[in-house]
Write a protein that holds these residues in place. Structure first.
Motif, PDB file in Angstrom:
ATOM      1  N   GLY A 113       9.363  15.572 -10.474  1.00 11.56           N
ATOM      2  CA  GLY A 113      10.399  16.527 -10.224  1.00 11.56           C
ATOM      3  C   GLY A 113      10.459  16.799  -8.948  1.00 11.56           C
ATOM      4  N   GLN A 114       9.516  16.407  -7.786  1.00  8.47           N
ATOM      5  CA  GLN A 114       9.480  16.462  -6.383  1.00  8.47           C
ATOM      6  C   GLN A 114       9.461  15.450  -5.399  1.00  8.47           C
ATOM      7  OE1 GLN A 114       6.040  19.293  -6.362  1.00  8.47           O
ATOM      8  NE2 GLN A 114       7.244  20.983  -6.358  1.00  8.47           N
ATOM      9  N   PRO A 115      10.553  14.418  -5.523  1.00  7.26           N
ATOM     10  CA  PRO A 115      10.491  13.412  -4.927  1.00  7.26           C
ATOM     11  C   PRO A 115      10.804  13.720  -3.467  1.00  7.26           C
ATOM     12  CG  PRO A 115      12.567  13.590  -6.078  1.00  7.26           C
ATOM     13  CD  PRO A 115      11.614  14.504  -6.673  1.00  7.26           C
ATOM     14  N   HIS A 116      11.284  14.737  -3.011  1.00  2.61           N
ATOM     15  CA  HIS A 116      11.676  15.347  -1.628  1.00  2.61           C
ATOM     16  C   HIS A 116      10.370  15.682  -0.891  1.00  2.61           C
ATOM     17  CE1 HIS A 116      12.204  18.744  -4.352  1.00  2.61           C
ATOM     18  NE2 HIS A 116      11.809  19.350  -3.243  1.00  2.61           N
ATOM     19  N   SER A 117       9.303  16.092  -1.673  1.00  4.65           N
ATOM     20  CA  SER A 117       8.274  16.253  -1.070  1.00  4.65           C
ATOM     21  C   SER A 117       7.253  15.286  -0.391  1.00  4.65           C
ATOM     22  CB  SER A 117       7.199  17.324  -2.061  1.00  4.65           C
ATOM     23  OG  SER A 117       6.892  16.497  -3.091  1.00  4.65           O
ATOM     24  N   LEU A 118       7.685  14.098  -0.598  1.00  4.92           N
ATOM     25  CA  LEU A 118       6.809  12.900  -0.369  1.00  4.92           C
ATOM     26  C   LEU A 118       6.972  12.846   1.332  1.00  4.92           C
ATOM     27  CD1 LEU A 118       7.675  10.596  -3.126  1.00  4.92           C
ATOM     28  CD2 LEU A 118       5.526  11.789  -2.865  1.00  4.92           C
ATOM     29  N   SER A 119       5.789  12.429   1.611  1.00  8.55           N
ATOM     30  CA  SER A 119       5.886  11.815   3.339  1.00  8.55           C
ATOM     31  C   SER A 119       5.598  10.452   3.600  1.00  8.55           C
ATOM     32  CB  SER A 119       4.954  12.927   4.023  1.00  8.55           C
ATOM     33  OG  SER A 119       4.866  12.562   5.476  1.00  8.55           O
ATOM     34  N   LEU A 120       6.109  10.062   4.420  1.00  5.68           N
ATOM     35  CA  LEU A 120       5.243   8.477   5.007  1.00  5.68           C
ATOM     36  C   LEU A 120       3.971   8.541   5.445  1.00  5.68           C
ATOM     37  CD1 LEU A 120       8.689   6.527   6.139  1.00  5.68           C
ATOM     38  CD2 LEU A 120       7.171   6.163   4.186  1.00  5.68           C
TER      39      LEU A 120
ATOM     40  N   ASP B  18       0.765  -1.189  -0.152  1.00  3.68           N
ATOM     41  CA  ASP B  18      -0.011  -0.064   0.021  1.00  3.68           C
ATOM     42  C   ASP B  18       0.780   1.319   0.193  1.00  3.68           C
ATOM     43  OD1 ASP B  18      -2.136  -1.673   0.084  1.00  3.68           O
ATOM     44  OD2 ASP B  18      -2.423  -1.516   2.223  1.00  3.68           O
ATOM     45  N   MET B  19       1.754   1.352   0.742  1.00  2.97           N
ATOM     46  CA  MET B  19       2.903   2.339   0.856  1.00  2.97           C
ATOM     47  C   MET B  19       3.532   2.688  -0.438  1.00  2.97           C
ATOM     48  SD  MET B  19       4.448   1.900   4.793  1.00  2.97           S
ATOM     49  CE  MET B  19       5.345   3.407   4.761  1.00  2.97           C
TER      50      MET B  19
END
Length: 387
Positions: free
Chosen positions: A329-336, A315-316
């Protein structure tokens, strides 16, 4: 980090320490206070120190946290958080740096003797637990002798690991110690899952990853054309994504792994990566062992992931994959953190309702029982997000 609640009965501890000469009395109070503070701040033990009997494994963890398993001046020597170490120094409980093996053993012996004395001489409210000092010593003395020799060894023993698959399982199934546990976990996973060298780890960035599918992530070795990329274990990917989430200010093409000195970040050297690997290897080997045939936790290591763990990771990673495809372009904006707006149960119910409407039988057809159908959770969530 300190709290007002004390696990020790100060009156009984004071009376116990006063039975000894002044110098030894001071040392006993220091040892007990240090062990108590560690229980609260690092081990997160809520059980009263007065009333509990601890297993040998807890005393081993105290030892492994506080000594320099691979002494060097280049990076932090032990696994104690720097702010807690400073607090201990301010209370006069430790000097700067790590404990020696004999100092750590002294604190452990004081804690065991205190518990033995206290449990024999004080009436407890509910029950009187027993402490088997003989069994504890039978386990702790060989442990101490082994570690006393190990810390003198300047060799990088992790390079001689004979069972890398077992090492990988131990690291992903056990909690990684230290103030930078997420970062260190990524270093361990890249080493034991992807087979990365210290040089590759130093230069690791998000661009080394290839997203071939929600559950199909691969690591590309830089500057090595024609070499098949390494398929990553789901737990390795989640550790990397969690690290990305804790470093939101780092551009997507920059390195992900940094050494933190006095709140400032700087790139690692290859030698510093090796030191981190060696310390964690020594910690895990001393506490768990890497031989699946003699480890007391061997049965737990046989099972890679339980079905519930596989479902959670699926799921994650599906949610991450969807977000990355839409916002590459924004992989750093993700959160767990799971999106609070996603109502999983409602989404699945809507999907099931839609499936039933689409599958209504024509006249003369036998009605279809779809009560046991497995809803597609991933598509349900995506539909929910897009609605």
């Amino acid at each position: 980090m300190s709290t007002s609640k004390s696990f020790l009965n100060p009156d009984s501890a004071e009376l116990y320490s006063l039975k000894f000469p002044k110098q030894k009395s001071v040392r006993i109070r220091r040892d007990l206070k240090h062990f108590e503070e560690w229980l609260k701040a690092v081990a997160n033990i809520e059980t009263s120190f007065d009333d509990a009997v601890f297993h040998a494994s807890l005393y081993k963890i105290f030892f492994l946290y506080n000594v320099a398993l691979y002494p060097t001046s280049k990076v932090q020597e032990n696994f104690i958080p720097p702010e807690f170490s400073l607090e201990l120094q301010q209370q006069g409980l430790t000097d700067s740096g790590s404990l020696s093996c004999s100092q750590a053993a002294s604190r452990i012996m004081t804690a065991i003797r205190w518990q033995q004395y206290h449990l024999q001489n004080y009436e407890l409210q509910y029950y009187r637990p027993k402490i088997d000092t003989y069994s504890l010593m039978n386990e702790l003395i060989p442990f101490y002798r082994k570690l006393r020799e190990l810390v003198k060894n300047g060799e990088l023993t992790y390079k001689k690991a004979t069972q890398p698959e077992t090492v990988f399982k131990v690291f992903k199934r056990r909690e990684v110690p230290g103030p930078h546990s997420i970062r260190d976990l990524v270093i361990l996973m890249l080493t034991w899952n992807a087979g990365c060298t210290p040089t590759e780890i130093v230069n690791f960035s998000f661009q080394n990853l290839e997203l071939r599918g929600a559950l199909d992530w691969a690591y590309h070795r830089p500057d090595k054309q024609g070499i098949e990329p390494v398929k990553l274990d789901p737990y390795t990917v989640i550790a990397i994504l969690e690290l990305v989430g804790t470093q939101p200010g780092i551009p997507s093409g920059e390195k992900l792994l940094y050494c933190f000195d006095d709140d400032s970040a700087r790139p690692f050297s290859e030698n510093e990566i090796e030191i981190i690997l060696e310390r964690h290897y020594r910690f895990a080997e001393a506490l768990y062992g890497f031989d699946p045939y003699i480890s007391i936790d061997a049965d737990d290591l046989e099972l890679d992931y339980s079905p519930s763990e596989e479902d959670m990771m699926s799921d994650m990673l599906t949610l991450f994959y969807d977000a990355m495809i839409k916002n590459p372009g924004q992989p750093h904006s993700l959160s767990l953190d799971v999106d609070d707006d996603i109502d999983w149960d409602v989404a699945v119910q809507r999907t099931r309702k839609g499936q039933r409407e689409k599958s209504q039988p024509d006249a003369g057809d036998t009605p279809r029982d779809d009560s046991d159908d497995q809803a597609d959770w991933d598509s349900a969530v995506i539909k929910r997000k897009d609605s």
